[in-house]
Scaffold this motif. Sequence first.
Motif, PDB file in Angstrom:
ATOM      1  N   ALA A 133       0.816  -1.214   0.000  1.00 27.69           N
ATOM      2  CA  ALA A 133       0.000   0.000   0.000  1.00 27.69           C
ATOM      3  C   ALA A 133       0.849   1.264   0.000  1.00 27.69           C
ATOM      4  O   ALA A 133       0.525   2.241  -0.689  1.00 27.69           O
ATOM      5  N   THR A 134       1.937   1.284   0.756  1.00 23.31           N
ATOM      6  CA  THR A 134       2.726   2.504   0.878  1.00 23.31           C
ATOM      7  C   THR A 134       3.644   2.714  -0.326  1.00 23.31           C
ATOM      8  O   THR A 134       4.088   3.843  -0.582  1.00 23.31           O
ATOM      9  N   TYR A 135       3.919   1.658  -1.097  1.00 25.90           N
ATOM     10  CA  TYR A 135       4.751   1.837  -2.288  1.00 25.90           C
ATOM     11  C   TYR A 135       3.911   2.136  -3.518  1.00 25.90           C
ATOM     12  O   TYR A 135       4.246   2.988  -4.342  1.00 25.90           O
ATOM     13  N   SER A 136       2.786   1.413  -3.641  1.00 27.25           N
ATOM     14  CA  SER A 136       2.017   1.493  -4.887  1.00 27.25           C
ATOM     15  C   SER A 136       1.037   2.648  -4.916  1.00 27.25           C
ATOM     16  O   SER A 136       0.599   3.059  -5.986  1.00 27.25           O
ATOM     17  N   ASP A 137       0.630   3.144  -3.729  1.00 24.73           N
ATOM     18  CA  ASP A 137      -0.408   4.162  -3.647  1.00 24.73           C
ATOM     19  C   ASP A 137      -1.729   3.666  -4.243  1.00 24.73           C
ATOM     20  O   ASP A 137      -2.571   4.437  -4.689  1.00 24.73           O
ATOM     21  N   ALA A 138      -1.906   2.301  -4.277  1.00 24.96           N
ATOM     22  CA  ALA A 138      -3.090   1.686  -4.878  1.00 24.96           C
ATOM     23  C   ALA A 138      -4.277   1.767  -3.924  1.00 24.96           C
ATOM     24  O   ALA A 138      -4.137   1.998  -2.718  1.00 24.96           O
ATOM     25  N   GLY A 139      -5.459   1.552  -4.498  1.00 20.82           N
ATOM     26  CA  GLY A 139      -6.681   1.544  -3.717  1.00 20.82           C
ATOM     27  C   GLY A 139      -6.848   0.239  -2.943  1.00 20.82           C
ATOM     28  O   GLY A 139      -6.083  -0.720  -3.113  1.00 20.82           O
ATOM     29  N   PRO A 140      -7.882   0.144  -2.087  1.00 21.26           N
ATOM     30  CA  PRO A 140      -8.054  -1.026  -1.212  1.00 21.26           C
ATOM     31  C   PRO A 140      -8.159  -2.352  -1.962  1.00 21.26           C
ATOM     32  O   PRO A 140      -7.556  -3.341  -1.563  1.00 21.26           O
ATOM     33  N   GLY A 141      -8.956  -2.383  -3.070  1.00 21.42           N
ATOM     34  CA  GLY A 141      -9.113  -3.642  -3.788  1.00 21.42           C
ATOM     35  C   GLY A 141      -7.807  -4.133  -4.356  1.00 21.42           C
ATOM     36  O   GLY A 141      -7.477  -5.339  -4.277  1.00 21.42           O
ATOM     37  N   GLU A 142      -7.034  -3.238  -4.952  1.00 17.83           N
ATOM     38  CA  GLU A 142      -5.758  -3.631  -5.546  1.00 17.83           C
ATOM     39  C   GLU A 142      -4.749  -4.038  -4.470  1.00 17.83           C
ATOM     40  O   GLU A 142      -3.949  -4.953  -4.670  1.00 17.83           O
ATOM     41  N   VAL A 143      -4.781  -3.345  -3.310  1.00 14.13           N
ATOM     42  CA  VAL A 143      -3.872  -3.729  -2.216  1.00 14.13           C
ATOM     43  C   VAL A 143      -4.154  -5.164  -1.755  1.00 14.13           C
ATOM     44  O   VAL A 143      -3.231  -5.958  -1.563  1.00 14.13           O
ATOM     45  N   LEU A 144      -5.435  -5.515  -1.616  1.00 18.21           N
ATOM     46  CA  LEU A 144      -5.774  -6.881  -1.199  1.00 18.21           C
ATOM     47  C   LEU A 144      -5.399  -7.892  -2.285  1.00 18.21           C
ATOM     48  O   LEU A 144      -4.931  -9.000  -1.977  1.00 18.21           O
ATOM     49  N   ARG A 145      -5.620  -7.535  -3.567  1.00 18.56           N
ATOM     50  CA  ARG A 145      -5.234  -8.455  -4.641  1.00 18.56           C
ATOM     51  C   ARG A 145      -3.731  -8.677  -4.629  1.00 18.56           C
ATOM     52  O   ARG A 145      -3.241  -9.800  -4.795  1.00 18.56           O
ATOM     53  N   GLY A 146      -2.961  -7.591  -4.447  1.00 19.32           N
ATOM     54  CA  GLY A 146      -1.512  -7.744  -4.384  1.00 19.32           C
ATOM     55  C   GLY A 146      -1.057  -8.569  -3.193  1.00 19.32           C
ATOM     56  O   GLY A 146      -0.120  -9.366  -3.295  1.00 19.32           O
ATOM     57  N   LEU A 147      -1.731  -8.406  -2.063  1.00 16.10           N
ATOM     58  CA  LEU A 147      -1.392  -9.210  -0.879  1.00 16.10           C
ATOM     59  C   LEU A 147      -1.665 -10.678  -1.137  1.00 16.10           C
ATOM     60  O   LEU A 147      -0.849 -11.553  -0.795  1.00 16.10           O
ATOM     61  N   ASP A 148      -2.799 -10.995  -1.767  1.00 11.98           N
ATOM     62  CA  ASP A 148      -3.119 -12.387  -2.086  1.00 11.98           C
ATOM     63  C   ASP A 148      -2.057 -12.988  -3.004  1.00 11.98           C
ATOM     64  O   ASP A 148      -1.602 -14.126  -2.809  1.00 11.98           O
TER      65      ASP A 148
END
Length: 870
Positions: free
Chosen positions: A679-694
């Motif tokens: 989240a702190t590197y990509s500045d992405a929104g919540p949905g994308e942050v969760l997709r990246g975490l998965d």
Amino acid sequence: MDDTSRLREGGRVADRRAAAQVLQADRPRTRAARRLRLRDASSALDRLTELAARLLAAPIAQLSLVDDVQVIVSSTGLPAGTVGAEQPLEASACTIAAADRVPYAVADAHADPRVSDLGPVAAGAVGAYLGAPLIDPEGQVVGVLCVVAPAPRPWSDTDVATLRQLAAAAMTELELAALRTEYESDRLRWGLAIDAAGIGTFDWDLRTGELVWDARLIEMFGYDADDFGGTIEAFNDRVHPDDLPRVTDALQASIATRGDYQAEYRVVWPGGETRWVQARGRTLSDDDGAAARVLGAAYDTTAERAAGMRVTRVLEAMPAGFYSLDRAWRFTHVNAEAERLLGRSREELLGQELWTAFPAALDSAFEESYRAAVRTGTPVQFDAYYPAPLDGWYELRAWPSPEGLSVYFLEVTERRRVQDRAERGAQRLALLAQVSAELAGALDAQTATAHLPRLVVPALADWCIVTVVDPDGRPRDVGHWHADPAARPLLERYVALRLDAMPATAPLMRALLTGEAVMERAESVLDLLGDGEARDLLGALAPESAIALPLRGRDRTLGVMTLYFRRGWAPREEDLATAQDVADRAGLALDNARLYGQQQALAEGLQRSLLTEPPEPDHAEIAVRYLPAAEAARVGGDWYDAFLQPGGATMLVIGDVVGHDTEAAAAMGQLRGLLRGIATYSDAGPGEVLRGLDASMALLQTRVLATATVARFEQTDDERRRGVTRMRWANAGHLPPLVTNPDGSVAELASWRGDLLLGVDPEARREESVVTLDRGATVLLFTDGLIERRDADLDAGMARLRETLRELADRPLQELLDEVLERLVDGRPEDDVALVAVRLHRQDRPRPAVAGPNRVPDVVPEDPAGPPRR
């Protein structure tokens, strides 16, 4: 040599076959085992078997008798049909315990050559074994009580001592069953002997004319129950005409004088057969002195009318003692068994008054019961003890008659001894079970230990004090109790003073230092105490002796339980063994609590170290809370987070890794760090942050499941002027946020839908929801420990939370979170609880002081053209 030493040496018998030969050669023991009566003892044996499994934390317990084979008589944890099964001696580990005559402990059955080849061991059903022999009073081994665990485990000295006590209790129950069977046989022979005498009874009510005969008397007069009329005419119809006037005169004389009635006469049956009957009775008066009833008994004297030898022979042949007393309490008959039981010849007793021959009977149960029987005309049955020279317990039955009192009695001293021993054993086992239950079920082991005096007094001692060692090494008295309520204030004052007055050589201090029990007489302790109130109080309490039993942990002594005994009370060896067992269990509970507290503090500190303080962006106040579970696992996978993204947007996160252990806590730390980095590197929104975490979890093979909700707060210049902020959020199987609006209403967020949990499918598409919030709103993210209850569903918990937020809407944010925790979980949640909340203060006025200082990382720009840091 004690049992523990023998266990270390491996016993006397090298293998099971040698043990089986020892047992099969012991024929007297085999016969003794066969004589035991199991039917009456079966329920007690089942309870002891279940208690063995519970106290020793073993899933299987079994009690067997051994003679030429092993017979299972009680079990718990074994398949149906096991009880009653027989197996060869060489096929059982119990054979070694029986032949060795001491407890046999196997910590690892696969490594012990004496049992490793047994079928259940090879199959993996038996990993550890502990058996204790059942030894009867004659020294013969009749069986084995054992417990079995499926996995290897060590057996402590306390385990061995506990199973040995249970085996002794089982042997006592077997003895008691055998004695009970023997006494029942004696009573049956006694009843048959009375029946053989052919004695019948009658009761003639002079006021109503009703004549009541028992079945034997009806038969004696040639009637049956249907044709006996129940009147004096029915009696007159059967008496021989030549004897009737004489018998009538005797009855009338008894009625007129309120005196005795005695007659011998002939009875003529309908078929013409004549029988001789001897009758005796007495007339009783009512409250006004008028004749009311004639009571008596009769027996057939046809066969031996002249000498009356029939009853005498029956009484002489009875297996019970018998004596008769006249109205002046003088002995008129004593049978042979009574001579033996009373230790006096009939020549000595006949004609002598009972109270003179046996003076201890005065003012005792004997006198009270005998006089009650004569006074009421009702038979009595009772047990009573007669002191030396007889020094025995007796079971007595006494029948009043016109002549006096007839007494039948058996000596039951041995039965009472075994019964008392069984009761004491049951009390000790019940005490151990209660202590184990209280220590196991208590949240605070020290509080449960402080309650021990109320459990052991008066069962094991006259009074008791429990002392524990504080973390700083100082002893502190935490509990006390006295059997005498009047002495409790003295004891309370003594407990308040004694530790300060006690020198290092006192029994308590020696027990703490050495970890061994210390027994001392009270005079010695008084000599150790200097002059003062503590010494005076101990003198007033006046114990004769005391024993200080250490509360031992794994590597240290954590306290002392001191038992005090009044004058004339010598503690039994088995009571002291039980007391030490209680002390050991308390010591282990305290040690477990100490170790658990250390681990709990370490784990909680570790988890808290992973949950950092939140930032405080402009006009947005963030508050967080973490509360570990009150019971069981104090560390888990719940987490919260709050941080700013590079563009200045505020992001809140709440999550929960499935599981409650250190692995869950470690996984939580990994996921929290991954999500933060994405989240702190990509500045992405919540949905994308969760997709990246998965996706990262799949790539890094982080094989855990987790839920999470990520919320991002955004605002354009137009939204800033209108006083609103957008919350964009995504949900991975977690509970949705709750929004409290400025007017106090709580937003339902009815359109939310939770996506798959993290760790299920890295290709899962994550959807986002958007809600517009007025400035002044409060958003709360939380884990399910806040609303989940064992006795209610999540919907009821959500309803409570919404109502609580409505009531607290006007409270400062920090105070609101504290009150939410207090109301919903009372400060002691059943599961971990994590909370993160943000209050969006109005931007047309300065940041309120209650929100605290503004804290924002220097690297986050304040770009007027870009989205503000909210």
